[in-house]
Design a protein around this motif. Structure first.
Motif, PDB file in Angstrom:
ATOM      1  N   TYR A   1       0.822  -1.333   0.035  1.00 29.20           N
ATOM      2  CA  TYR A   1       0.027  -0.094  -0.174  1.00 29.20           C
ATOM      3  C   TYR A   1       0.797   1.227   0.066  1.00 29.20           C
ATOM      4  N   ASP A   2       1.760   1.130   0.851  1.00 26.38           N
ATOM      5  CA  ASP A   2       2.553   2.597   0.896  1.00 26.38           C
ATOM      6  C   ASP A   2       3.416   2.670  -0.275  1.00 26.38           C
ATOM      7  N   SER A   3       3.788   1.571  -1.013  1.00 27.30           N
ATOM      8  CA  SER A   3       4.584   1.726  -2.387  1.00 27.30           C
ATOM      9  C   SER A   3       3.734   2.324  -3.372  1.00 27.30           C
ATOM     10  N   ILE A   4       2.387   1.555  -3.328  1.00 23.44           N
ATOM     11  CA  ILE A   4       1.688   2.138  -4.589  1.00 23.44           C
ATOM     12  C   ILE A   4       1.156   3.553  -4.292  1.00 23.44           C
ATOM     13  N   THR A   5       0.930   3.895  -3.063  1.00 22.50           N
ATOM     14  CA  THR A   5       0.482   5.322  -2.900  1.00 22.50           C
ATOM     15  C   THR A   5       1.642   6.314  -3.028  1.00 22.50           C
ATOM     16  N   ASP A   6       2.920   5.930  -2.629  1.00 22.26           N
ATOM     17  CA  ASP A   6       4.047   6.727  -2.783  1.00 22.26           C
ATOM     18  C   ASP A   6       4.098   6.746  -4.300  1.00 22.26           C
ATOM     19  N   ARG A   7       4.395   5.880  -4.980  1.00 23.83           N
ATOM     20  CA  ARG A   7       4.330   6.165  -6.551  1.00 23.83           C
ATOM     21  C   ARG A   7       3.275   6.854  -7.096  1.00 23.83           C
ATOM     22  N   ALA A   8       2.112   6.667  -6.732  1.00 26.74           N
ATOM     23  CA  ALA A   8       0.935   7.539  -7.100  1.00 26.74           C
ATOM     24  C   ALA A   8       1.325   9.098  -6.970  1.00 26.74           C
TER      25      ALA A   8
ATOM     26  N   ALA B   1       2.468  14.526  -8.458  1.00 20.00           N
ATOM     27  CA  ALA B   1       3.244  15.749  -8.708  1.00 20.00           C
ATOM     28  C   ALA B   1       4.144  16.113  -9.779  1.00 20.00           C
ATOM     29  N   LEU B   2       4.611  14.794 -10.496  1.00 15.95           N
ATOM     30  CA  LEU B   2       5.308  15.180 -11.622  1.00 15.95           C
ATOM     31  C   LEU B   2       4.211  15.759 -12.659  1.00 15.95           C
ATOM     32  N   ILE B   3       3.211  15.365 -12.837  1.00 17.78           N
ATOM     33  CA  ILE B   3       2.176  15.741 -13.801  1.00 17.78           C
ATOM     34  C   ILE B   3       1.798  17.244 -13.603  1.00 17.78           C
ATOM     35  N   ALA B   4       1.497  17.476 -12.346  1.00 17.78           N
ATOM     36  CA  ALA B   4       1.322  19.123 -12.013  1.00 17.78           C
ATOM     37  C   ALA B   4       2.365  19.684 -12.281  1.00 17.78           C
ATOM     38  N   ASP B   5       3.663  19.381 -11.895  1.00 24.19           N
ATOM     39  CA  ASP B   5       4.794  20.240 -12.277  1.00 24.19           C
ATOM     40  C   ASP B   5       4.931  20.349 -13.710  1.00 24.19           C
ATOM     41  N   GLN B   6       4.623  19.199 -14.731  1.00 20.70           N
ATOM     42  CA  GLN B   6       4.784  19.465 -15.964  1.00 20.70           C
ATOM     43  C   GLN B   6       3.842  20.405 -16.630  1.00 20.70           C
ATOM     44  N   ARG B   7       2.510  20.462 -16.104  1.00 23.08           N
ATOM     45  CA  ARG B   7       1.412  21.288 -16.460  1.00 23.08           C
ATOM     46  C   ARG B   7       1.738  22.777 -15.885  1.00 23.08           C
ATOM     47  N   LEU B   8       2.189  22.908 -14.694  1.00 21.26           N
ATOM     48  CA  LEU B   8       2.674  24.247 -14.318  1.00 21.26           C
ATOM     49  C   LEU B   8       3.661  25.008 -15.275  1.00 21.26           C
TER      50      LEU B   8
END
Length: 161
Positions: free
Chosen positions: A17-24, A29-36
């Motif tokens: 669970y921790d691994s999946i949520t951390d990856r998500a 965050a990466l997508i938000a940064d790219q869009r910004l």
């Protein structure tokens, strides 16, 4: 043995669970940064093209749609729309509407097919009111800078390009 097995299963589930949520979280965050960054690039492009304040808001950005589309594609922006929204003072709305519809009607770019920016009420700057149940697009014609949410500023920001 059963208690040890249950504890091992619990630890495995927690770790997964921790691994999946951390990856998500990292991907989001990466997508938000790219869009910004795409938005900042578009803003830089527009400000470079239209650096003189005198004609504002009666301006269009040559090639805006192509530039915005390309930047969105490079920023994981599938299903994302960006636009050029000039700030229009309340006393400029009627002149801006005439300017915008002249642009749509005389621009040879196929991005603007006949009927672009028409609402159920016809031509004009619009806002949405979801309580207008008898209006198919929930739009009403904005003729002042007043807002439903009580902004102290008498401006509109119509989607031009």
């Amino acid at each position: 043995a059963l208690l040890v097995l249950r504890q091992a299963e619990k630890e495995l589930a927690t770790t997964q669970y921790d691994s999946i949520t951390d990856r998500a979280r990292r991907k989001t965050a990466l997508i938000a940064d790219q869009r910004l960054m795409a938005t900042a690039s578009i803003a830089s492009y527009v400000s470079g093209m239209l650096s003189h304040a005198e004609p504002w808001p009666f301006v269009t950005v040559p090639g805006f749609e192509r530039q915005a589309t390309n930047l969105i594609k490079t920023s994981s922006g599938h299903g994302v729309t960006t636009g050029f929204f000039p700030i229009v003072q309340a006393d400029e709305i009627a002149r801006f509407e005439a300017f915008a519809y002249d642009f749509y009607e005389h621009n040879e770019d196929p991005v603007y097919p006949p009927g672009t920016a028409l609402s159920s009420f016809g031509k004009g700057v619009w806002a949405v009111d979801p309580t207008l149940l008898d209006v198919p697009d929930y739009r009403y014609h904005v003729t002042t800078g007043s807002t439903a949410f009580g902004s102290p500023y008498n401006i509109v920001t119509p989607f031009l390009q």
